[in-house]
Design an enzyme around this catalytic site. Structure first.
Site, PDB file in Angstrom:
ATOM      1  N   HIS A 214       7.655 123.801 -16.474  1.00 49.77           N
ATOM      2  CA  HIS A 214       7.020 124.956 -17.055  1.00 49.77           C
ATOM      3  C   HIS A 214       8.378 125.670 -17.952  1.00 49.77           C
ATOM      4  O   HIS A 214       7.885 126.737 -18.824  1.00 49.77           O
ATOM      5  CB  HIS A 214       6.372 125.778 -16.134  1.00 49.77           C
ATOM      6  N   SER A 218       4.997 120.781 -21.388  1.00 47.61           N
ATOM      7  CA  SER A 218       4.823 119.238 -21.525  1.00 47.61           C
ATOM      8  C   SER A 218       5.303 118.501 -22.741  1.00 47.61           C
ATOM      9  O   SER A 218       5.166 119.370 -23.767  1.00 47.61           O
ATOM     10  CB  SER A 218       3.275 118.702 -21.480  1.00 47.61           C
ATOM     11  N   LYS A 242     -10.214 119.148 -19.153  1.00 42.03           N
ATOM     12  CA  LYS A 242      -9.975 117.625 -19.173  1.00 42.03           C
ATOM     13  C   LYS A 242      -9.393 116.992 -18.345  1.00 42.03           C
ATOM     14  O   LYS A 242      -9.728 115.971 -17.793  1.00 42.03           O
ATOM     15  CB  LYS A 242      -9.102 117.592 -20.284  1.00 42.03           C
ATOM     16  N   ASP A 243      -8.572 117.505 -17.171  1.00 45.69           N
ATOM     17  CA  ASP A 243      -8.147 117.003 -16.146  1.00 45.69           C
ATOM     18  C   ASP A 243      -9.318 116.807 -15.031  1.00 45.69           C
ATOM     19  O   ASP A 243      -9.353 116.033 -14.230  1.00 45.69           O
ATOM     20  CB  ASP A 243      -7.132 118.036 -15.351  1.00 45.69           C
ATOM     21  N   GLU A 286       3.173  95.825   1.057  1.00 43.25           N
ATOM     22  CA  GLU A 286       1.980  96.433   0.316  1.00 43.25           C
ATOM     23  C   GLU A 286       2.505  96.072  -1.008  1.00 43.25           C
ATOM     24  O   GLU A 286       3.503  96.052  -1.628  1.00 43.25           O
ATOM     25  CB  GLU A 286       1.794  97.905   0.526  1.00 43.25           C
TER      26      GLU A 286
HETATM   27  C1  HEM Z   1       2.498 111.162   0.614  1.00 42.57           C
HETATM   28  C2  HEM Z   1       1.603 111.017   1.131  1.00 42.57           C
HETATM   29  C3  HEM Z   1       1.010 109.871   2.140  1.00 42.57           C
HETATM   30  C4  HEM Z   1       1.130 108.572   2.007  1.00 42.57           C
HETATM   31  C5  HEM Z   1       1.522 107.823   0.757  1.00 42.57           C
HETATM   32  C6  HEM Z   1       0.532 107.939   3.348  1.00 42.57           C
HETATM   33  C7  HEM Z   1       0.631 106.628   3.432  1.00 42.57           C
HETATM   34  C8  HEM Z   1       0.065 105.941   4.690  1.00 42.57           C
HETATM   35  C9  HEM Z   1      -0.057 104.449   4.612  1.00 42.57           C
HETATM   36  C10 HEM Z   1       0.264 103.613   3.643  1.00 42.57           C
HETATM   37  C11 HEM Z   1      -0.611 104.321   6.029  1.00 42.57           C
HETATM   38  C12 HEM Z   1      -1.073 103.142   6.685  1.00 42.57           C
HETATM   39  C13 HEM Z   1      -2.456 102.813   6.292  1.00 42.57           C
HETATM   40  C14 HEM Z   1      -3.112 101.614   7.014  1.00 42.57           C
HETATM   41  O1  HEM Z   1      -2.835 100.553   6.656  1.00 42.57           O
HETATM   42  O2  HEM Z   1      -3.727 101.882   8.132  1.00 42.57           O
HETATM   43  C15 HEM Z   1      -0.718 105.581   6.582  1.00 42.57           C
HETATM   44  C16 HEM Z   1      -1.036 105.772   7.921  1.00 42.57           C
HETATM   45  C17 HEM Z   1      -1.003 106.950   8.551  1.00 42.57           C
HETATM   46  N1  HEM Z   1      -0.664 108.236   7.986  1.00 42.57           N
HETATM   47 FE1  HEM Z   1      -0.148 108.527   6.051  1.00 42.57          FE
HETATM   48  N2  HEM Z   1       0.543 109.061   4.247  1.00 42.57           N
HETATM   49  C18 HEM Z   1       0.649 110.084   3.511  1.00 42.57           C
HETATM   50  C19 HEM Z   1       0.509 111.262   4.089  1.00 42.57           C
HETATM   51  C20 HEM Z   1       0.248 111.722   5.579  1.00 42.57           C
HETATM   52  C21 HEM Z   1       0.248 113.011   6.057  1.00 42.57           C
HETATM   53  C22 HEM Z   1       0.494 114.110   5.351  1.00 42.57           C
HETATM   54  C23 HEM Z   1      -0.082 112.822   7.492  1.00 42.57           C
HETATM   55  C24 HEM Z   1      -0.180 113.673   8.469  1.00 42.57           C
HETATM   56  C25 HEM Z   1       0.150 113.591   9.816  1.00 42.57           C
HETATM   57  C26 HEM Z   1      -0.318 111.063   7.750  1.00 42.57           C
HETATM   58  C27 HEM Z   1      -0.489 110.674   8.962  1.00 42.57           C
HETATM   59  C28 HEM Z   1      -0.863 109.095   9.050  1.00 42.57           C
HETATM   60  C29 HEM Z   1      -1.290 108.563  10.087  1.00 42.57           C
HETATM   61  C30 HEM Z   1      -1.782 109.199  11.342  1.00 42.57           C
HETATM   62  C31 HEM Z   1      -1.494 107.206   9.871  1.00 42.57           C
HETATM   63  C32 HEM Z   1      -1.893 106.217  11.032  1.00 42.57           C
HETATM   64  C33 HEM Z   1      -3.373 105.744  10.861  1.00 42.57           C
HETATM   65  C34 HEM Z   1      -3.709 104.451  10.238  1.00 42.57           C
HETATM   66  O3  HEM Z   1      -2.954 103.715  10.015  1.00 42.57           O
HETATM   67  O4  HEM Z   1      -4.661 104.663   9.460  1.00 42.57           O
HETATM   68  N3  HEM Z   1      -0.027 110.518   6.374  1.00 42.57           N
HETATM   69  N4  HEM Z   1      -0.114 106.479   5.612  1.00 42.57           N
END
Ligand code: HEM
Lengths: 434, 319
Positions: A214, A218, A242-243, A286
């Protein structure tokens, strides 16, 4: 202060005590002027922000049911898929959301690379973006470990093991990261703790990112500064609508994947519970890490003093340095590309190299998915060389040798094709037909 | 502006399509012959499970596979999804003996299974399972279709088309050619290395240094029969199993089960049925997911259309 007004008494009451509405209006509302010529490539910033919110929302819901213990993690994820109401939906959104987050952010980054959005005065904005990318990578890597499947475990093992390449302290650092002598329960626990924490750190850096945005507003497809009110339109309603439309298109793609091919971007091996005694045939990260994985594995040779046999950097360490270097080089990009012209539209030679870089990144991604041997290894090495050459050699040289096309005098000029945007008194530069 | 939009879409498509295809191709590139594709009722946007097939598949699982394979993530109550009534489920659960407890006296006791119980595992632990099966523990089947790249196609091929008695001559020849080529390639590499070593050796000998003469690699024999593959003892040939030697002897035989609904129990039929059943065990929410997907997509497309109209209207004075 601002011209913020409202007919609603409650809003006026709050605004008087805490001027949050005028703050919002200044941030993403009618008081925030934006260039009028932004293309749809400028949608990806807000998309990334929304995806982050989706990830946090679904992540917290998952965390309410997930168990971070090596004996229960895999099963708890299956329970989410089967027994939690709409658990399958939440998990598939979170799982594919990570991929879409990276798709969006990669497009956002390439947009910046093409239109020179990293150049003065937006260097800090750009660098904060690179910090976000790093944090995203750490978050996604640790998240992928949580379901504790075969790829979770072996991915964690391979990536944490990289740190053992650090001279002298390597082994100590790895034990410290693991919280033990191998990837085990303490590792899973701390990864969960950090996976919960880092997204909120990302939110913090995103706020700084937007703050820096800001300051000067942009950049735009023409890459020249806005010259006055005729070049600008208020963010609301023009870019809000637009967004919103862009978000709709994004959600159609996203929903198609979540509902119809939710496991397409994943690896089948991650539906096998982690087994430290059985190594998968191919350990692949991945897809969004593949270009970096290719760079890591491209360094198969020791670096030393020629003909003496003295090794300064062993191949493994070299790979790690190259991989982190691939991101580090983005940090210093604003000082590598000294060309005063921002937009690639007016840089005929730059454009060619830029397209090559885009192809290069995709080739690297593909090479990363293949076993690091034979032809694919050679291709990865050439592509790695190009990646670094682009930033460290080509851009600095182009800044000196390339003759850019003449720039329009103002944004309005190319927008209003009649040339009606020329400011009175401003000497109109001859406009080439771009 | 339109150009930017199209570029964005193209990039989205390219990145999501191109890059994500990569991990899949690694699995596909896994040495063997391609798994034949099959047209399942559950594939496609409107896919649903073939309930009759899944019920027959449950019968195959219970009568054949359950002797070796567990099904940890499935409880008897889940079978309601496949169209079983409460009484049928109770009856099926009651056939299982479940260890429960401790009771008020602190003793574990055995009781009849109830609908909320999970399918009992055939072995108390993995060691026991491996011990009873020549060292290879039969894996849990709940997630099997999602845990293999080619999914249900792979299961059907493995069960119904892969064993020595089942495999087609064409597939067999394809494997022989593939393996012969692999051996020739390996031989050529070894030969190259050998020649290099030989040069080093000859140099050394010429310099009067003592050295061992490297051994020349043997010319490979072409693979012309299953025996030529040299599978270890105790493994059965299966065209679709990585490495062709599987520790599971052919489990399905013609009329191995007598189907309750009178369907002739050919091997192919049973393989089809059990694959349907195991797809359901791996993805029990598939129908709900696909059904919801249609509604969500229609909503999103209409809503996005409205947003586009709104965008055009708002921007009318800028263009
Ligand atoms: C920047 C944001 C985030 C990214 C890029 C991200 C990415 C991921 C990825 C790649 C997995 C594996 C999914 C799978 O293959 O099963 C995962 C699992 C998980 N994430 Fe996140 N996550 C994010 C934010 C969060 C937040 C804020 C939480 C809150 C606590 C969270 C909780 C979990 C939990 C509990 C799992 C395990 C369950 C599962 O595998 O499905 N994530 N996350």
């Amino acid at each position: 202060m601002s011209g913020f007004q409202s007919n609603n008494g409650v809003i006026r009451w709050i605004e008087h005590r805490m001027p949050i509405f005028s703050f919002l209006d200044h941030s993403v509302g009618s008081e925030y002027p934006s260039p009028k010529n932004l293309s749809y490539l400028w949608n990806f910033g807000s998309l990334a922000g929304i995806t982050l919110v989706i990830m946090i929302a679904t992540g917290i819901l998952l965390a309410m049911q997930y168990t971070a213990h090596v004996d229960h993690a895999f099963e708890s994820v299956e329970r989410i898929m089967r027994d939690v109401n709409y658990g399958w939906l939440i998990r598939y959104i979170h799982m594919n959301g990570a991929s879409f987050f990276f798709i969006v952010v990669y497009i956002h980054i390439f947009r910046g690379l093409y239109y020179g959005s990293y150049k003065a005065p937006r260097e800090l904005l750009w660098m904060l973006g690179v910090v976000i990318l790093l944090l995203m990578m750490a978050t996604a890597f640790m998240g992928y470990v949580l379901p504790w499947g075969q790829m979770s475990f072996w991915g964690a093992k391979v990536i944490t093991n990289l740190f053992s390449a650090i001279p002298f302290f390597g082994e100590t650092i790895v034990v410290w990261l693991w919280g033990g002598f191998t990837v085990d329960n303490p590792t899973l626990n701390r990864f969960f703790a950090l996976h919960y924490l880092l997204p909120f750190v990302i939110v913090g850096v995103v706020i700084l990112h937007i703050w820096a945005l800001h300051r000067f507003g942009s950049n735009n497809p023409v890459g020249i500064d806005t010259k006055g009110p005729q070049d600008k339109i208020p963010f609301h309603p023009y870019y809000t609508v637009k967004d919103a439309f862009g978000l709709g298109v994004f959600l159609v793609f996203f929903a198609a994947v979540v509902f119809y091919i939710p496991n397409y971007m994943g690896h089948a091996d991650n539906y096998i519970p982690a087994n430290p005694l059985s190594t998968p045939a191919h350990i692949v990260p991945e897809w969004y890490f593949l270009p970096f994985y290719a760079i890591l594995r491209a360094i198969t040779f020791d670096i030393g003093i020629p003909f003496t046999g003295v090794v300064i950097i062993e191949a493994k360490l070299g790979g790690v340095i190259a991989m982190f270097g691939a991101i580090a080089v983005l940090f210093i990009l604003p000082w590598l590309d000294r060309s005063p012209v921002r937009s690639g539209r007016f840089r005929p030679i730059f454009r060619i190299f830029f397209v090559l870089l885009f192809i290069d990144a995709i080739v690297l991604g593909y090479a990363g998915s293949q076993p690091a041997e034979g032809l694919w290894l050679a291709i990865a090495q050439v592509s790695t060389a190009y990646y670094f050459a682009y930033f460290l050699i080509i851009l600095p040289l182009l800044s000196v040798f390339e003759t850019p096309k003449p720039l329009p005098t103002s944004i309005s000029e190319p927008v209003l094709r009649g040339g009606g945007g020329t400011l009175a008194g401003a000497p109109a530069k001859p406009m080439e037909k771009a | 502006m339109r150009k930017g939009f199209l570029f964005g879409l193209a990039a989205l498509a390219a990145v999501s399509g191109g890059l994500t295809a990569a991990p899949q191709s690694v699995q596909a590139a896994g040495e063997g012959v391609p798994v034949p594709k099959f047209d399942w009722t559950f594939s496609g946007i409107f896919g649903t499970y073939d309930r009759a097939a899944a019920q027959r598949g449950l019968q195959v699982y219970r009568e054949v596979c359950a002797g070796c394979h567990s099904l940890d993530y499935i409880a008897f109550r889940n079978l309601a999804d496949l169209g079983y009534s409460e009484d049928e489920i109770k009856a099926m659960a009651a056939e299982a003996i479940v260890v429960d407890g401790p009771n008020d006296e602190g003793e574990m006791f055995e009781r009849e299974g109830l609908p909320f119980d999970y399918f009992p595992a055939p072995f108390p632990n993995e060691k026991a399972a491996a011990f009873a099966n020549n060292g290879a523990a039969p894996p849990d089947l709940s997630l099997m279709t999602k845990a293999r790249g080619a999914g249900p196609d792979y299961l059907k091929a493995l069960m119904g088309h892969g064993y020595e008695d089942q495999v087609s001559e064409d597939v067999l020849q394809e494997i022989f050619t593939l393996e012969t080529d692999k051996r020739v390639q390996a031989y050529e590499l070894a030969l190259e290395e050998y020649q290099h070593k030989l040069e080093v050796y000859e140099d050394k000998v010429a310099d009067g240094i003592e050295a061992n003469r490297p051994t020349e690699p043997e010319q490979p024999l072409p693979v012309e029969s299953i025996e030529d593959l040299g599978l270890s003892d105790g493994l059965s040939f299966n065209a679709y199993f990585p490495g062709y030697g599987i520790a599971m002897a052919m489990p399905l035989f013609e009329d191995g089960v007598e189907y309750a609904d009178g369907t002739p129990a050919t091997v192919e039929q049973m393989a089809y049925d059990v694959s349907n059943f195991l797809m359901w065990t791996a993805e029990p929410t598939l129908e709900e997911r696909k059904g919801m997907g249609i509604k969500v997509l229609i909503f999103l497309i209409v809503f996005t259309g409205i947003l586009y109209a709104a965008k055009r209207k708002v921007w009318a004075d800028v263009h």
